[in-house]
Design an enzyme around this catalytic site. Structure first.
Site, PDB file in Angstrom:
ATOM      1  N   GLU A  98       9.832   2.712   3.460  1.00 44.25           N
ATOM      2  CA  GLU A  98      10.431   1.410   3.788  1.00 44.25           C
ATOM      3  C   GLU A  98      11.204   0.853   2.593  1.00 44.25           C
ATOM      4  O   GLU A  98      12.218   0.177   2.769  1.00 44.25           O
ATOM      5  CB  GLU A  98       9.335   0.447   4.274  1.00 44.25           C
ATOM      6  CG  GLU A  98       8.885   0.821   5.681  1.00 44.25           C
ATOM      7  CD  GLU A  98       7.471   0.428   6.036  1.00 44.25           C
ATOM      8  OE1 GLU A  98       6.858  -0.383   5.320  1.00 44.25           O
ATOM      9  OE2 GLU A  98       6.962   0.955   7.048  1.00 44.25           O
ATOM     10  N   ASN A 137      -2.218  -0.104   3.106  1.00 48.16           N
ATOM     11  CA  ASN A 137      -0.951  -0.723   2.728  1.00 48.16           C
ATOM     12  C   ASN A 137      -0.710  -1.882   3.690  1.00 48.16           C
ATOM     13  O   ASN A 137      -0.361  -1.661   4.847  1.00 48.16           O
ATOM     14  CB  ASN A 137       0.167   0.325   2.822  1.00 48.16           C
ATOM     15  CG  ASN A 137       1.542  -0.267   2.575  1.00 48.16           C
ATOM     16  OD1 ASN A 137       1.667  -1.435   2.215  1.00 48.16           O
ATOM     17  ND2 ASN A 137       2.570   0.542   2.780  1.00 48.16           N
ATOM     18  N   LYS A 180       1.607  -3.991   3.623  1.00 44.49           N
ATOM     19  CA  LYS A 180       3.035  -4.309   3.787  1.00 44.49           C
ATOM     20  C   LYS A 180       3.233  -5.827   3.683  1.00 44.49           C
ATOM     21  O   LYS A 180       2.519  -6.471   2.919  1.00 44.49           O
ATOM     22  CB  LYS A 180       3.549  -3.705   5.101  1.00 44.49           C
ATOM     23  CG  LYS A 180       3.218  -2.209   5.186  1.00 44.49           C
ATOM     24  CD  LYS A 180       3.896  -1.479   6.298  1.00 44.49           C
ATOM     25  CE  LYS A 180       3.499  -0.011   6.254  1.00 44.49           C
ATOM     26  NZ  LYS A 180       4.160   0.812   7.259  1.00 44.49           N
ATOM     27  N   HIS A 225       7.699   4.251  -1.170  1.00 41.09           N
ATOM     28  CA  HIS A 225       7.425   4.181   0.264  1.00 41.09           C
ATOM     29  C   HIS A 225       8.749   4.256   1.026  1.00 41.09           C
ATOM     30  O   HIS A 225       9.763   3.719   0.580  1.00 41.09           O
ATOM     31  CB  HIS A 225       6.683   2.878   0.601  1.00 41.09           C
ATOM     32  CG  HIS A 225       6.150   2.875   1.995  1.00 41.09           C
ATOM     33  ND1 HIS A 225       6.948   2.627   3.086  1.00 41.09           N
ATOM     34  CD2 HIS A 225       4.915   3.134   2.482  1.00 41.09           C
ATOM     35  CE1 HIS A 225       6.204   2.712   4.186  1.00 41.09           C
ATOM     36  NE2 HIS A 225       4.965   3.032   3.843  1.00 41.09           N
ATOM     37  N   GLY A 232       4.141   3.560  11.982  1.00 39.03           N
ATOM     38  CA  GLY A 232       4.209   2.437  12.915  1.00 39.03           C
ATOM     39  C   GLY A 232       4.623   2.807  14.325  1.00 39.03           C
ATOM     40  O   GLY A 232       4.877   1.934  15.150  1.00 39.03           O
ATOM     41  N   GLU A 274       4.025  10.931   4.122  1.00 35.54           N
ATOM     42  CA  GLU A 274       4.197  10.014   5.249  1.00 35.54           C
ATOM     43  C   GLU A 274       5.485  10.376   5.996  1.00 35.54           C
ATOM     44  O   GLU A 274       6.575   9.949   5.576  1.00 35.54           O
ATOM     45  CB  GLU A 274       4.301   8.566   4.759  1.00 35.54           C
ATOM     46  CG  GLU A 274       3.060   8.048   4.084  1.00 35.54           C
ATOM     47  CD  GLU A 274       2.954   6.527   4.205  1.00 35.54           C
ATOM     48  OE1 GLU A 274       1.898   6.065   4.620  1.00 35.54           O
ATOM     49  OE2 GLU A 274       3.929   5.817   3.911  1.00 35.54           O
ATOM     50  N   SER A 299       0.558   6.146  11.296  1.00 37.55           N
ATOM     51  CA  SER A 299      -0.199   5.909  12.530  1.00 37.55           C
ATOM     52  C   SER A 299      -1.630   6.447  12.484  1.00 37.55           C
ATOM     53  O   SER A 299      -2.139   6.947  13.490  1.00 37.55           O
ATOM     54  CB  SER A 299       0.554   6.482  13.750  1.00 37.55           C
ATOM     55  OG  SER A 299       1.787   5.803  13.929  1.00 37.55           O
TER      56      SER A 299
HETATM   57  P1  13P Z   1       1.117   2.765   9.900  1.00 41.79           P
HETATM   58  O1  13P Z   1      -0.313   3.184   9.641  1.00 41.79           O
HETATM   59  O2  13P Z   1       1.220   1.356  10.403  1.00 41.79           O
HETATM   60  O3  13P Z   1       1.845   3.766  10.740  1.00 41.79           O
HETATM   61  O4  13P Z   1       1.862   2.730   8.481  1.00 41.79           O
HETATM   62  C1  13P Z   1       1.758   3.828   7.650  1.00 41.79           C
HETATM   63  C2  13P Z   1       2.328   3.473   6.332  1.00 41.79           C
HETATM   64  O5  13P Z   1       3.523   3.298   6.187  1.00 41.79           O
HETATM   65  C3  13P Z   1       1.397   3.317   5.205  1.00 41.79           C
HETATM   66  O6  13P Z   1       2.068   3.239   3.995  1.00 41.79           O
END
Ligand code: 13P
Length: 252
Positions: free
Chosen positions: A100, A11, A13, A98, A174, A168, A214
């Site tokens: 976010e 992803n 982002k 997601h 992150g 997740e 992560s």
């Molecule tokens: P990270 O791997 O940067 O922690 O992000 C995970 C994520 O949100 C994947 O959709």
């Protein structure tokens, strides 16, 4: 248990300008016959790069996906992109729900479910994300939150070939923090049981459940070798081909 083919999904982002196609090229070059015979690899760039990435990945085994879609196929929805448009641009999958998007755009389970339905309608894999916040974890609500999100976000008409669940934990995204592989197995087991209870045992054992949060080359094996973990949804580490491929290699 049915053999499930691992899926490693990146992803990206809100990262990536036109020059990022070089990074995709490195992913394609590195995803050789040996690895690609065993696992699926998916890169989900921002909307602006989907068409070019799909054209670049054509003829390779690397799949291209998106990070969101609108529930409707078309209409007066300024700024939105439909699942049909994603398929038309060459996407094979879309991430929905997601955390976010749930946080930044106030998306709830009903909307996420409608987006997953849109993905199925367009023939796309829907990667439906669920996961608890830090506060919910501390309040020992992980199980309730995950099961509620799952129930609300997965459409009734889901089939195992187009449905992927991603667990997740919000606090792991992150942050460099991760749950133990035992914790992940426990939540994935809950998810699998819930899918079996709702859709039948065959679908429960065929549905892929990814861990995200992560995931890095040095911790990927601990998750990818854990029971009931069928792959990873990778954020930051998917932006570098070497790291993403290193993670993918841990899935076999
Ligand atoms: P990270 O791997 O940067 O922690 O992000 C995970 C994520 O949100 C994947 O959709």
């Amino acid at each position: 248990m049915a053999a499930r083919r691992a899926l490693i999904a990146g992803n990206w982002k809100m990262h990536g300008l036109a020059a990022a196609v070089e990074e995709l090229d490195r992913v394609i070059q590195g995803f050789g016959a040996e690895l690609s015979s065993k696992i699926d690899l998916l890169v989900c760039p921002p909307f602006t790069l989907i068409e070019e990435f799909a054209a670049t990945a054509k003829g390779s085994k690397v799949l291209i996906g998106a990070q969101d879609c609108h529930p409707k196929a078309s209409g007066a929805h300024t700024g939105d992109v439909s699942a049909e448009m994603l398929a038309d641009a060459g996407a094979k999958a879309v991430i929905v729900g997601h955390s976010e998007r749930r946080a930044d755009h106030g998306e709830g389970d009903a909307l996420v479910r409608a987006k997953a339905e849109a993905a199925f309608r367009a023939g796309l894999i829907a990667i439906v994300c669920v996961g608890e916040t830090q506060a919910q974890r501390e309040a020992k609500q992980t199980r309730d939150v995950v099961l509620r999100q799952l129930q609300g976000s997965v459409p009734d008409g889901a089939g195992a070939s187009l449905l992927v669940i991603a667990y997740e934990p919000v606090w792991a995204i992150g942050s460099g923090l991760t749950p133990s592989s035992g914790d992940v197995t426990e939540v994935h087991g809950l998810i699998r049981n819930a899918v079996s209870a709702r859709f039948g045992a065959a679908m429960g054992s065929a549905t892929r459940i990814l861990y995200g949060g992560s995931v890095k080359p040095d911790n990927a094996a601990s998750f990818l070798k854990a029971n009931d973990v069928d792959g990873a949804l990778v954020g930051g580490a998917s932006l570098k081909a070497a790291d993403f491929l290193a993670i993918a290699s841990r899935a076999v």
